[in-house]
Motif scaffolding. Structure first.
Motif, PDB file in Angstrom:
ATOM      1  N   ALA A  56       7.616   0.506   0.384  1.00 12.71           N
ATOM      2  CA  ALA A  56       7.112   0.449  -0.986  1.00 12.71           C
ATOM      3  C   ALA A  56       6.546  -0.946  -1.244  1.00 12.71           C
ATOM      4  O   ALA A  56       6.916  -1.913  -0.570  1.00 12.71           O
ATOM      5  CB  ALA A  56       8.213   0.769  -1.996  1.00 12.71           C
ATOM      6  N   PHE A  57       5.647  -1.021  -2.214  1.00  9.99           N
ATOM      7  CA  PHE A  57       4.983  -2.282  -2.570  1.00  9.99           C
ATOM      8  C   PHE A  57       5.181  -2.500  -4.061  1.00  9.99           C
ATOM      9  O   PHE A  57       4.697  -1.723  -4.881  1.00  9.99           O
ATOM     10  CB  PHE A  57       3.487  -2.174  -2.237  1.00  9.99           C
ATOM     11  N   ILE A  58       5.922  -3.559  -4.403  1.00  7.98           N
ATOM     12  CA  ILE A  58       6.129  -3.893  -5.807  1.00  7.98           C
ATOM     13  C   ILE A  58       5.166  -5.007  -6.193  1.00  7.98           C
ATOM     14  O   ILE A  58       5.095  -6.037  -5.517  1.00  7.98           O
ATOM     15  CB  ILE A  58       7.577  -4.340  -6.074  1.00  7.98           C
ATOM     16  N   TYR A  59       4.432  -4.786  -7.270  1.00  6.00           N
ATOM     17  CA  TYR A  59       3.475  -5.774  -7.760  1.00  6.00           C
ATOM     18  C   TYR A  59       3.996  -6.295  -9.095  1.00  6.00           C
ATOM     19  O   TYR A  59       4.022  -5.563 -10.084  1.00  6.00           O
ATOM     20  CB  TYR A  59       2.112  -5.103  -7.933  1.00  6.00           C
ATOM     21  N   LEU A  60       4.438  -7.559  -9.127  1.00  4.91           N
ATOM     22  CA  LEU A  60       4.892  -8.162 -10.373  1.00  4.91           C
ATOM     23  C   LEU A  60       3.659  -8.577 -11.172  1.00  4.91           C
ATOM     24  O   LEU A  60       2.961  -9.528 -10.798  1.00  4.91           O
ATOM     25  CB  LEU A  60       5.791  -9.373 -10.087  1.00  4.91           C
ATOM     26  N   LEU A  61       3.406  -7.864 -12.254  1.00  9.39           N
ATOM     27  CA  LEU A  61       2.177  -8.059 -13.023  1.00  9.39           C
ATOM     28  C   LEU A  61       2.315  -9.152 -14.074  1.00  9.39           C
ATOM     29  O   LEU A  61       3.172  -9.099 -14.947  1.00  9.39           O
ATOM     30  CB  LEU A  61       1.775  -6.749 -13.720  1.00  9.39           C
ATOM     31  N   SER A  62       1.448 -10.130 -13.964  1.00  6.64           N
ATOM     32  CA  SER A  62       1.319 -11.185 -14.964  1.00  6.64           C
ATOM     33  C   SER A  62      -0.157 -11.554 -15.010  1.00  6.64           C
ATOM     34  O   SER A  62      -0.936 -11.129 -14.146  1.00  6.64           O
ATOM     35  CB  SER A  62       2.151 -12.416 -14.572  1.00  6.64           C
ATOM     36  N   LYS A  63      -0.553 -12.340 -15.980  1.00  5.04           N
ATOM     37  CA  LYS A  63      -1.948 -12.760 -16.040  1.00  5.04           C
ATOM     38  C   LYS A  63      -2.313 -13.548 -14.792  1.00  5.04           C
ATOM     39  O   LYS A  63      -3.432 -13.449 -14.273  1.00  5.04           O
ATOM     40  CB  LYS A  63      -2.194 -13.593 -17.300  1.00  5.04           C
ATOM     41  N   GLU A  64      -1.338 -14.313 -14.284  1.00  6.64           N
ATOM     42  CA  GLU A  64      -1.593 -15.125 -13.098  1.00  6.64           C
ATOM     43  C   GLU A  64      -1.724 -14.259 -11.843  1.00  6.64           C
ATOM     44  O   GLU A  64      -2.608 -14.492 -11.010  1.00  6.64           O
ATOM     45  CB  GLU A  64      -0.461 -16.138 -12.902  1.00  6.64           C
ATOM     46  N   ALA A  78      -2.319  -2.725   0.451  1.00  5.94           N
ATOM     47  CA  ALA A  78      -1.280  -1.709   0.283  1.00  5.94           C
ATOM     48  C   ALA A  78      -1.897  -0.382  -0.158  1.00  5.94           C
ATOM     49  O   ALA A  78      -1.465   0.693   0.264  1.00  5.94           O
ATOM     50  CB  ALA A  78      -0.245  -2.171  -0.738  1.00  5.94           C
ATOM     51  N   LEU A  79      -2.920  -0.476  -1.006  1.00  6.56           N
ATOM     52  CA  LEU A  79      -3.616   0.718  -1.480  1.00  6.56           C
ATOM     53  C   LEU A  79      -4.320   1.411  -0.323  1.00  6.56           C
ATOM     54  O   LEU A  79      -4.245   2.639  -0.162  1.00  6.56           O
ATOM     55  CB  LEU A  79      -4.627   0.317  -2.552  1.00  6.56           C
ATOM     56  N   GLU A  80      -5.006   0.628   0.508  1.00  9.73           N
ATOM     57  CA  GLU A  80      -5.715   1.181   1.674  1.00  9.73           C
ATOM     58  C   GLU A  80      -4.741   1.847   2.645  1.00  9.73           C
ATOM     59  O   GLU A  80      -5.071   2.874   3.246  1.00  9.73           O
ATOM     60  CB  GLU A  80      -6.467   0.067   2.401  1.00  9.73           C
ATOM     61  N   GLU A  81      -3.556   1.242   2.776  1.00  8.14           N
ATOM     62  CA  GLU A  81      -2.562   1.781   3.702  1.00  8.14           C
ATOM     63  C   GLU A  81      -1.712   2.875   3.066  1.00  8.14           C
ATOM     64  O   GLU A  81      -0.761   3.356   3.661  1.00  8.14           O
ATOM     65  CB  GLU A  81      -1.657   0.651   4.205  1.00  8.14           C
ATOM     66  N   LYS A  82      -2.084   3.252   1.833  1.00 14.59           N
ATOM     67  CA  LYS A  82      -1.458   4.367   1.123  1.00 14.59           C
ATOM     68  C   LYS A  82       0.058   4.176   0.931  1.00 14.59           C
ATOM     69  O   LYS A  82       0.861   5.104   1.080  1.00 14.59           O
ATOM     70  CB  LYS A  82      -1.751   5.695   1.829  1.00 14.59           C
ATOM     71  N   LYS A  83       0.441   2.951   0.601  1.00 16.72           N
ATOM     72  CA  LYS A  83       1.842   2.659   0.342  1.00 16.72           C
ATOM     73  C   LYS A  83       2.249   3.139  -1.047  1.00 16.72           C
ATOM     74  O   LYS A  83       1.412   3.315  -1.936  1.00 16.72           O
ATOM     75  CB  LYS A  83       2.090   1.152   0.443  1.00 16.72           C
ATOM     76  N   LYS A  84       3.544   3.325  -1.226  1.00 19.27           N
ATOM     77  CA  LYS A  84       4.061   3.649  -2.553  1.00 19.27           C
ATOM     78  C   LYS A  84       4.009   2.370  -3.381  1.00 19.27           C
ATOM     79  O   LYS A  84       4.679   1.382  -3.043  1.00 19.27           O
ATOM     80  CB  LYS A  84       5.491   4.167  -2.468  1.00 19.27           C
ATOM     81  N   ILE A  85       3.211   2.370  -4.437  1.00 20.25           N
ATOM     82  CA  ILE A  85       2.990   1.169  -5.235  1.00 20.25           C
ATOM     83  C   ILE A  85       3.734   1.267  -6.563  1.00 20.25           C
ATOM     84  O   ILE A  85       3.592   2.249  -7.294  1.00 20.25           O
ATOM     85  CB  ILE A  85       1.485   0.939  -5.462  1.00 20.25           C
ATOM     86  N   ILE A  86       4.530   0.236  -6.855  1.00 20.92           N
ATOM     87  CA  ILE A  86       5.321   0.203  -8.086  1.00 20.92           C
ATOM     88  C   ILE A  86       4.984  -1.082  -8.836  1.00 20.92           C
ATOM     89  O   ILE A  86       5.537  -2.146  -8.532  1.00 20.92           O
ATOM     90  CB  ILE A  86       6.830   0.254  -7.782  1.00 20.92           C
ATOM     91  N   PRO A  87       4.080  -1.032  -9.818  1.00 21.60           N
ATOM     92  CA  PRO A  87       3.807  -2.236 -10.617  1.00 21.60           C
ATOM     93  C   PRO A  87       4.931  -2.463 -11.630  1.00 21.60           C
ATOM     94  O   PRO A  87       5.455  -1.522 -12.212  1.00 21.60           O
ATOM     95  CB  PRO A  87       2.488  -1.888 -11.331  1.00 21.60           C
ATOM     96  N   ILE A  88       5.304  -3.726 -11.818  1.00 24.80           N
ATOM     97  CA  ILE A  88       6.285  -4.097 -12.841  1.00 24.80           C
ATOM     98  C   ILE A  88       5.627  -5.128 -13.753  1.00 24.80           C
ATOM     99  O   ILE A  88       5.265  -6.217 -13.304  1.00 24.80           O
ATOM    100  CB  ILE A  88       7.563  -4.687 -12.225  1.00 24.80           C
ATOM    101  N   ALA A 132      13.305   8.652   1.958  1.00 27.07           N
ATOM    102  CA  ALA A 132      13.291   9.041   3.368  1.00 27.07           C
ATOM    103  C   ALA A 132      11.853   9.176   3.879  1.00 27.07           C
ATOM    104  O   ALA A 132      11.525   8.704   4.970  1.00 27.07           O
ATOM    105  CB  ALA A 132      14.048  10.353   3.559  1.00 27.07           C
ATOM    106  N   TRP A 133      11.001   9.817   3.075  1.00 32.81           N
ATOM    107  CA  TRP A 133       9.604   9.982   3.478  1.00 32.81           C
ATOM    108  C   TRP A 133       8.888   8.646   3.542  1.00 32.81           C
ATOM    109  O   TRP A 133       8.148   8.368   4.495  1.00 32.81           O
ATOM    110  CB  TRP A 133       8.873  10.919   2.519  1.00 32.81           C
ATOM    111  N   ALA A 134       9.117   7.787   2.561  1.00 34.87           N
ATOM    112  CA  ALA A 134       8.438   6.491   2.527  1.00 34.87           C
ATOM    113  C   ALA A 134       8.832   5.639   3.726  1.00 34.87           C
ATOM    114  O   ALA A 134       7.992   4.953   4.323  1.00 34.87           O
ATOM    115  CB  ALA A 134       8.759   5.768   1.227  1.00 34.87           C
ATOM    116  N   LYS A 135      10.105   5.679   4.110  1.00 36.00           N
ATOM    117  CA  LYS A 135      10.555   4.919   5.276  1.00 36.00           C
ATOM    118  C   LYS A 135       9.939   5.482   6.555  1.00 36.00           C
ATOM    119  O   LYS A 135       9.524   4.725   7.442  1.00 36.00           O
ATOM    120  CB  LYS A 135      12.087   4.941   5.375  1.00 36.00           C
TER     121      LYS A 135
END
Length: 202
Positions: A56-64, A78-88, A132-135
């Motif tokens: 999984a790919f966590i993106y900590l969202l801030s203006k920076e 991560a998008l190209e590699e079709k990862k599970k993306i979780i923005p926070i 399980a699938w993501a791993k």
């Protein structure tokens, strides 16, 4: 071991560290650059390899982080590699500040689990819905990348039960992360090599 990759801007280092501590305290491995590695070709390969090996790919969202070229490159890879993306979404940023390509994903807010990060239920639920699938997806991607970078060395192809397991996992796989064209090609060549090997023995 598969892990979660955390992408963040340097000004948000404290949030990244607290999230890393919370996840690892719950038994979830993480990969996060807290050492301020110098950008360069080796650094870039290390980052891409870490994203490949993550489930999984966590993106900590801030203006920076949204303005950061490095964070944007990590997100797009991560998008190209079709990862599970979780923005926070971190404090200080509004919905309107989030680019469309990121807002397309269901995000969380830091306030969702800020009570000491002792029980970040929403985050864990989001991560574990298809763990399980993501791993498996991450492990298969690493094998496929090694095969591709070796100029398609047949010794790195899947064999026997591995092929059957990959077929089963892909058939039953969740919506995210999606199977990539490289993973399909890797499985196809593995099956082809196995059939040809059986034919030579007959």
């Amino acid at each position: 071991m598969a892990h979660i990759f955390i992408s963040y801007a340097r000004t948000n280092r404290n949030y990244a560290f607290r999230l890393k501590e919370a996840l690892e305290g719950a038994g979830i491995e993480t990969w996060v650059d807290l050492e301020n590695l110098d950008p360069g070709s080796i650094w870039q390969r290390e980052i891409e390899s870490a994203i490949d090996g993550g489930f999984a790919f966590i993106y900590l969202l801030s203006k920076e982080s949204i303005a950061s070229e490095y964070c944007q490159n990590e997100f797009r890879y991560a998008l190209e590699e079709k990862k599970k993306i979780i923005p926070i979404r971190l404090p200080g940023i509004n919905d309107s500040d989030v680019p469309a390509e990121i807002s397309a994903f269901q995000w969380l807010t830091w306030e969702d689990f800020e009570e000491g990060l002792s029980a970040p239920d929403k985050l864990f639920k989001s991560i574990r819905m298809d763990l399980a699938w993501a791993k498996f997806h991450a492990d298969l991607m690493i094998k496929a990348k090694k095969w591709e970078s070796s100029k398609t060395n047949s010794d790195l192809l899947l064999r026997g039960k591995e092929i059957r397991e990959a077929e089963k996992q892909i058939e039953e796989g969740q919506e995210y992360p999606k199977t990539t064209s490289l993973q399909y090609a890797y499985l196809f060549q593995s099956k082809k090599h196995e059939v040809n090997g059986v034919d030579r023995l007959v």
